[in-house]
Scaffold this motif. Structure first.
Motif, PDB file in Angstrom:
ATOM      1  N   ASN A 129      -2.683  13.195 -25.710  1.00 11.30           N
ATOM      2  CA  ASN A 129      -2.268  13.282 -27.116  1.00 11.30           C
ATOM      3  C   ASN A 129      -1.309  12.170 -27.524  1.00 11.30           C
ATOM      4  O   ASN A 129      -0.827  12.184 -28.670  1.00 11.30           O
ATOM      5  N   ASP A 130      -1.020  11.230 -26.652  1.00 14.68           N
ATOM      6  CA  ASP A 130      -0.252  10.053 -27.051  1.00 14.68           C
ATOM      7  C   ASP A 130      -1.149   9.102 -27.836  1.00 14.68           C
ATOM      8  O   ASP A 130      -2.343   8.968 -27.540  1.00 14.68           O
ATOM      9  N   TYR A 131      -0.567   8.427 -28.827  1.00 14.13           N
ATOM     10  CA  TYR A 131      -1.269   7.373 -29.546  1.00 14.13           C
ATOM     11  C   TYR A 131      -0.936   6.043 -28.869  1.00 14.13           C
ATOM     12  O   TYR A 131       0.238   5.699 -28.728  1.00 14.13           O
ATOM     13  N   VAL A 132      -1.978   5.333 -28.455  1.00 16.36           N
ATOM     14  CA  VAL A 132      -1.784   4.090 -27.719  1.00 16.36           C
ATOM     15  C   VAL A 132      -2.539   2.974 -28.422  1.00 16.36           C
ATOM     16  O   VAL A 132      -3.476   3.203 -29.207  1.00 16.36           O
ATOM     17  N   LYS A 133      -2.131   1.747 -28.081  1.00 12.67           N
ATOM     18  CA  LYS A 133      -2.768   0.552 -28.636  1.00 12.67           C
ATOM     19  C   LYS A 133      -2.847  -0.485 -27.530  1.00 12.67           C
ATOM     20  O   LYS A 133      -1.841  -0.783 -26.885  1.00 12.67           O
ATOM     21  N   CYS A 134      -4.047  -1.052 -27.319  1.00 11.22           N
ATOM     22  CA  CYS A 134      -4.241  -2.012 -26.237  1.00 11.22           C
ATOM     23  C   CYS A 134      -5.301  -3.026 -26.649  1.00 11.22           C
ATOM     24  O   CYS A 134      -6.473  -2.663 -26.810  1.00 11.22           O
ATOM     25  N   GLU A 135      -4.896  -4.267 -26.838  1.00 10.54           N
ATOM     26  CA  GLU A 135      -5.833  -5.362 -27.127  1.00 10.54           C
ATOM     27  C   GLU A 135      -6.793  -5.028 -28.266  1.00 10.54           C
ATOM     28  O   GLU A 135      -8.005  -5.179 -28.151  1.00 10.54           O
ATOM     29  N   GLY A 136      -6.250  -4.546 -29.378  1.00 18.00           N
ATOM     30  CA  GLY A 136      -7.072  -4.235 -30.534  1.00 18.00           C
ATOM     31  C   GLY A 136      -7.727  -2.873 -30.508  1.00 18.00           C
ATOM     32  O   GLY A 136      -8.361  -2.474 -31.498  1.00 18.00           O
ATOM     33  N   SER A 138      -7.164   1.147 -30.306  1.00 18.85           N
ATOM     34  CA  SER A 138      -6.095   2.122 -30.518  1.00 18.85           C
ATOM     35  C   SER A 138      -6.696   3.501 -30.743  1.00 18.85           C
ATOM     36  O   SER A 138      -7.839   3.637 -31.188  1.00 18.85           O
ATOM     37  N   GLY A 139      -5.904   4.516 -30.451  1.00 21.82           N
ATOM     38  CA  GLY A 139      -6.342   5.881 -30.663  1.00 21.82           C
ATOM     39  C   GLY A 139      -5.478   6.860 -29.896  1.00 21.82           C
ATOM     40  O   GLY A 139      -4.529   6.481 -29.203  1.00 21.82           O
ATOM     41  N   LYS A 153      -9.954   7.839 -32.235  1.00 22.27           N
ATOM     42  CA  LYS A 153      -9.352   7.086 -33.321  1.00 22.27           C
ATOM     43  C   LYS A 153      -8.931   8.019 -34.457  1.00 22.27           C
ATOM     44  O   LYS A 153      -9.305   9.196 -34.501  1.00 22.27           O
ATOM     45  N   ILE A 154      -8.177   7.465 -35.399  1.00 22.53           N
ATOM     46  CA  ILE A 154      -7.678   8.280 -36.504  1.00 22.53           C
ATOM     47  C   ILE A 154      -8.825   8.799 -37.364  1.00 22.53           C
ATOM     48  O   ILE A 154      -8.740   9.891 -37.935  1.00 22.53           O
ATOM     49  N   ASP A 155      -9.919   8.016 -37.457  1.00 29.82           N
ATOM     50  CA  ASP A 155     -11.071   8.469 -38.233  1.00 29.82           C
ATOM     51  C   ASP A 155     -12.046   9.296 -37.402  1.00 29.82           C
ATOM     52  O   ASP A 155     -13.208   9.469 -37.771  1.00 29.82           O
ATOM     53  N   ASP A 156     -11.578   9.794 -36.222  1.00 31.99           N
ATOM     54  CA  ASP A 156     -12.331  10.698 -35.345  1.00 31.99           C
ATOM     55  C   ASP A 156     -13.459  10.011 -34.573  1.00 31.99           C
ATOM     56  O   ASP A 156     -14.282  10.700 -33.956  1.00 31.99           O
TER      57      ASP A 156
END
Length: 298
Positions: A129-136, A138-139, A153-156
């Motif tokens: 449930n953590d939001y992460v971002k890696c080299e473009g 994310s989710g 992703k945020i848009d599921d």
């Protein structure tokens, strides 16, 4: 007819050999059944004990998977040595050692993702449930397995990311803490009072509930832009993406209303045009023929 006799003897020896091996096959099957039974019992016991130990689900699944793989490896080795008595454990390990090199080269990416998944599970920062971002990419971390990580992703949309990708590249964990800082650039006209504009912006954000007022609001003069003096506005809010949009909406709306009520101009870009030759201004006093020609122009 002479060739039939050797074939008959050959078939008879194979049949007798099969009969002799049947008890060994039966014992090997019993060993595999016992291995399956012990694996099921061990999995259930480990799942219950690790659940009481309050271990992360991904790490719990890792321990269970490794235990099952180890138990099945031992069971299969026992079954093989029972069927082939001449194949000692030392010889079998030698064969497996030589074969593992070839298998490792053939399945390099699979093993790389497997070991990367183990290391990711052992690392504490990235949690479910953590939001992460890696080299473009994310989710929200939805699931971590020994081979890949599932990001929602945020848009599921679901992204299946190889574990080696997350292990080799920097990963930004956006929700590692409950709140984080957000920035916004606000520009005011050059003719406005700098201190007054800073004070108006600061007071506008003091009543917003979505902002962590204990950590305060920061407003700094940023730079001289082409048509405005820019301020950097910083505030703290909850770290999840939805709170980012909600708090930014409140901040932008409050600053706009506050600057308008204070009569402080928010400029739009100005453009100055220069011409090499002087321009002739049309005063509108030309004769009827010129005006008629002007009307006919496209």
């Amino acid at each position: 007819m002479k060739f039939i006799e050797p074939l008959y003897e050959r078939a008879q020896s194979m049949w007798l050999g099969t009969i002799e091996v049947l008890p060994l096959l039966f014992i090997a099957v019993v060993v595999l059944i016992l291995t399956w039974f012990l694996s099921a019992v061990l999995t259930k016991l480990l799942r219950q004990s690790l659940k009481r130990a309050n271990i992360r689900p991904s790490l719990r699944d890792l321990f269970i998977t490794l235990s099952k793989v180890t138990l099945w490896t031992i069971g299969v080795l026992f079954a093989v040595t029972i069927i082939f008595p001449s194949l000692t454990p030392a010889k079998l390990l030698t064969v497996l050692g030589l074969g593992s090199v070839a298998v490792g080269l053939a399945f390099k990416d699979i093993f790389e993702n497997f070991f990367a998944g183990i290391l990711i599970m052992l690392r504490k920062p990235m949690r479910i449930n953590d939001y992460v971002k890696c080299e473009g990419v994310s989710g929200r971390v939805e699931k971590i397995t020994v081979r890949e990580t599932y990001l929602r992703k945020i848009d599921d949309q679901l992204i299946v990311v190889p574990n080696s990708f997350l292990f080799k590249n920097p990963v930004y964990i956006l929700t590692d803490l409950g709140s984080r800082r957000f920035d916004l650039v606000v520009g005011v006209a050059y003719g406005e009072d700098v201190d007054k504009a800073r004070e108006v912006i600061t007071k506008a954000l003091e009543s917003i509930e979505e902002i962590d007022q204990k950590r305060g609001v920061e407003v700094y003069a940023r730079e001289f832009n082409s048509s405005s003096l820019d301020f950097t506005v910083r505030w703290w809010a909850q770290s999840d993406p939805l709170s980012l949009h909600v708090s930014r909406d409140k901040v932008v709306t409050a600053i706009k209303y506050a600057l308008d009520n204070a009569g402080i101009e928010i400029p739009f870009p100005y453009r100055t045009l220069t011409f090499k030759e002087p321009l002739t201004l049309n005063s509108g006093k030309e004769g009827p023929a010129a005006q008629e020609n002007g009307k006919n122009k496209p």
